[in-house]
Scaffold this active site. Structure first.
Site, short mmCIF file in Angstrom:
data_model
loop_
_atom_site.label_atom_id
_atom_site.label_comp_id
_atom_site.label_asym_id
_atom_site.label_seq_id
_atom_site.Cartn_x
_atom_site.Cartn_y
_atom_site.Cartn_z
N ARG A 1 0.96 -1.08 0.12
CA ARG A 1 0.01 -0.17 0.06
C ARG A 1 0.87 1.15 -0.10
NH1 ARG A 1 -1.06 2.47 4.63
NH2 ARG A 1 -1.58 0.68 6.02
N HIS B 1 -3.48 4.45 5.02
CA HIS B 1 -4.55 3.27 5.29
C HIS B 1 -5.80 3.74 4.84
CE1 HIS B 1 -7.49 0.54 6.75
NE2 HIS B 1 -8.08 1.54 7.57
N TYR C 1 4.94 5.64 11.00
CA TYR C 1 5.05 4.16 11.36
C TYR C 1 5.86 3.28 10.23
CZ TYR C 1 0.77 3.57 8.61
OH TYR C 1 -0.11 3.61 7.50
#
Lengths: 325, 383
Positions: free
Chosen positions: B276, B280, B289
């Site tokens: 990805r 998100h 992160y």
């Protein structure tokens, strides 16, 4: 006239639905060869085959979730949850998927699923086998919730639930499973599914119950006659939607209402009945609405369940409280 | 830790690194494969151009939706950036009668099924919860509860079995069902229950896992200690890993798995190994992160660039073709912008519609109550 208990009545109703519509399927743990732990589905797999009476893996979310897919493919699954306390592993699928699919799809999709749950206490069972979780589902828009209290209703209501294009939670009073009654198997249902019924007329107070507590309340009404008290007993039958018109009509005559259920008191069905009767019948009420219910504890060990469950004496005590005003 | 892969028919072998089905390298080199080449031997110049067009246009749908969210037109968007090949490859392997149960990121699969991309926006704009008819395109509504749809797919596949719509040899009748989900979903009970059900019923369902490496901020290491595709063997059906950024490989493995299902040979798990590239959803900040170097590593594996390189290398398209696709992409974006702003807000009373097929008297009374209340403002304004 045929004399059947509730187990055999539901079995006969399921059989008739399966004969009338080949899209009706039964699915659950042990429903096939064993005929269900209470034998409610006894003999159905033998007669309708393993593709229509499906012994599933042992996982409730899977039972409900695959029923959703089968319903989307045009089938009408009847799922058995073996005992009340085991519905929670399937709870997410019920409240997040089954209840909302019609709404989410803007009315394009229908989930004609019935979820049968033997519920309630009084049989000396172990933990998770005696609960009354109906309020969780009454609180969920998109579900319809019913509970039968006698063999004739069991026979007709299961067929009506299966015919419903809305999902129906079907609560079966397991401690009344072996109660027998005579009734006609042919003909048509005496009442629509979502209709309450006055099961005994009376003049001094109205007692409202459903499922296993209907019999208890009828026994209490019989005992009350010894004190020259005339109780009207109403079986709600449908918990979502509630049909409260007969209750309003009754309370306007008696001026007093006692609501009885096994489930915990707080935010239970009794709370909703009390609130709505107060809104509708405020000027007719001679006393606050009284609730006689289970307590707000987890369902207790069997050796003390008699103290937890409303019985004839607690119902009469509730009636006394209502009549004290 | 050792993993026993002795029963792995997909060729995982005992090597510590799982084998990846790849037919097109990141540089656009065609990799011959004895088994899978036959599954895409119909893909000539016209077909590769069509796949390229799907990839570009679905990426444009995505980038335009992100822009619309940034402009305040959408409340949220779940970007598919980087996952176009996994979705187009699998989506183009489907037949008309096959049925798809997506999660909420399958915009390119929706594209392949013929759903107008503008209809995807309603859910994210807050005007509906799925504006398309799942029966028209055999493309179910987006499912937001992670993994719930894998059970729906499996149940639907059990219905296909009962309808006798598999194993007949009729290409227009035999039906497969696909459940899309991500790596995070593999931790859910429902996905594991779906694997069990599909296995023991031999249901015609393909589990298409887009392993994009991240479940919001949780890395794959938080979901599994074994390569995801190998889980299938524990449930009793085959699994394989495919380069999820390789549209040809995704097409080939999906065709094979779907045909297995249609032939009545049961379920397959496909792990499309991808990444990805975006957040998100538009509410998320991936810089908190993950490292930029990871993003750069995957940028070199871009699913569109490798097809373009392959086409240029093989003289399958000239600049005029790429310009045409670009122009089509512009007009698609314009369509989305216009259609998005034209999506009508539902009326307040409409919230009572479709709660039930057979509406209940208490609910109808509440609808009247709301209407009376709202009308009271209209009356005041009129005075």
């Amino acid at each position: 006239m045929t004399s059947l208990n509730i187990i055999k009545s539901i079995n006969a109703g399921l059989r008739r639905s399966m004969e009338n519509d080949h899209k009706v399927l039964i699915m659950g743990e042990d429903v096939g060869k064993l005929g269900g732990v209470f034998r409610v589905t006894d003999g159905l797999q033998k007669d309708f085959g393993e593709d229509r009476v499906i012994d599933t893996p042992l996982a409730e979310s899977g039972i409900i979730g695959t029923a959703v897919g089968l319903a989307l493919r045009g089938y009408r699954p009847v799922c058995e949850i073996q005992f009340d306390g085991f519905v929670f592993p399937g709870y997410d699928q019920i409240v997040s998927q089954v209840a909302k699919m019609h709404f989410r799809s803007g009315g394009r999709l229908r989930l004609p699923i019935v979820i049968r749950i033997p519920y309630g206490g009084g049989i000396g069972a172990v933990e998770h086998h005696a609960e009354s979780p109906e309020a969780y589902f009454v609180h969920t828009p998109g579900l319809k919730v019913v509970s039968c209290a006698n063999p004739e209703d069991a026979y007709w209501m299961i067929q009506q639930a299966i015919e419903s294009d809305d999902p129906v939670m079907f609560f079966e009073p397991k401690r009344r499973y072996y109660e027998k009654a005579e009734f006609e198997l042919d003909g048509s249902p005496p009442l629509p599914l979502h209709t309450s019924r006055v099961v005994q007329q009376g003049t001094d107070a109205t007692v409202v119950a459903y499922g296993p507590m209907v019999k208890t309340c009828l026994e209490a009404a019989a005992a009350a006659t010894e004190d020259n008290r005339s109780l009207e007993v109403i079986d709600l039958r449908s918990l979502s939607p509630l049909d409260l018109d007969p209750v309003y009509e009754s309370v306007r005559r008696t001026g007093r209402l006692v609501v009885v259920h096994e489930a915990q008191r707080t935010l239970g069905v009794g709370a909703e009945v009390a609130a709505r009767v107060t809104e509708e019948c405020f000027y007719s009420l001679e006393a606050p609405v009284v609730r006689v219910t289970g307590y707000d504890t987890p369902y207790p060990p069997a050796r003390v369940e008699d103290d937890y469950l409303p019985d004839l004496d607690r119902v009469l005590d509730g009636v006394d409280r209502a009549l004290t005003y | 830790m050792t993993v026993d892969t002795a029963v792995d028919p997909a060729g995982g072998g005992a090597a510590s690194e799982p084998e990846l089905v790849q037919l097109l390298t990141p540089e656009g080199q065609r990799v011959p494969n004895e088994h899978y080449d036959a599954l895409i031997d119909d893909i000539g110049t016209a077909e590769i151009r069509a796949l390229y067009r799907d990839l570009v246009l679905s990426r444009r749908v995505d980038s335009e939706a992100v822009a619309l969210q940034r402009q305040g037109e959408l409340g949220l968007w779940a970007s598919l950036l980087g996952q176009e090949a996994a979705q187009v490859g699998s989506g183009r392997a489907l037949r008309q009668q096959d049925h798809v149960f997506p999660t909420y990121r399958e915009h390119a699969v929706a594209w392949c099924r013929g759903v107008d991309p503008a209809q995807l926006l309603g859910l994210f704009r807050g005007v509906d919860q799925g504006g398309w008819d799942p029966r028209e395109n055999n493309f179910h509504l987006y499912t937001i509860v992670i993994g719930a749809q894998t059970l729906h797919a499996t149940g639907y596949a059990m219905g296909v079995q009962r309808d006798g719509a598999l194993g007949t040899g009729d290409p227009d009748r035999d039906t497969a069902v696909v459940a899309y989900f991500g790596d995070g979903a593999t931790s859910q009970g429902d996905v594991n229950e779906a694997f069990i059900w599909a296995s023991v019923t031999n249901a015609p369902v393909v589990f298409f896992c887009q392993n994009n490496q991240w479940a919001i901020s949780e890395p794959l290491e938080r979901q599994t200690r074994v390569p995801l595709y190998r889980r299938a063997y524990g449930f009793g059906f085959p699994g394989l890993r495919v380069d999820g950024n390789d549209v040809l490989a995704c097409l080939a493995v999906s065709r094979e798995a779907l045909q297995r299902a249609r032939d009545g040979e049961g379920p397959t798990l496909i792990e499309a190994f991808t990444y990805r590239m975006g957040a998100h959803t538009t509410t998320d900040d991936p810089t908190r992160y993950r490292l930029g170097s990871e993003l750069e590593h995957w940028r070199l594996k871009d699913p569109i660039e490798r097809v373009k390189a392959y086409m240029v290398r093989g003289d399958m398209a000239d600049q005029a073709f790429f310009d045409d696709v670009e122009a089509e992409s512009e007009s698609l974006a314009e369509h989305l912008r216009t259609a998005c702003r034209q999506l009508p807000d539902p009326s307040p009373e409409s919230i009572f519609d479709h709660v039930y097929v057979d509406p209940t008297p208490p609910l109808l009374a509440q609808r009247d109550e709301m209407k009376t209340y709202l009308d009271s403002f209209t009356d005041e304004e009129a005075q």
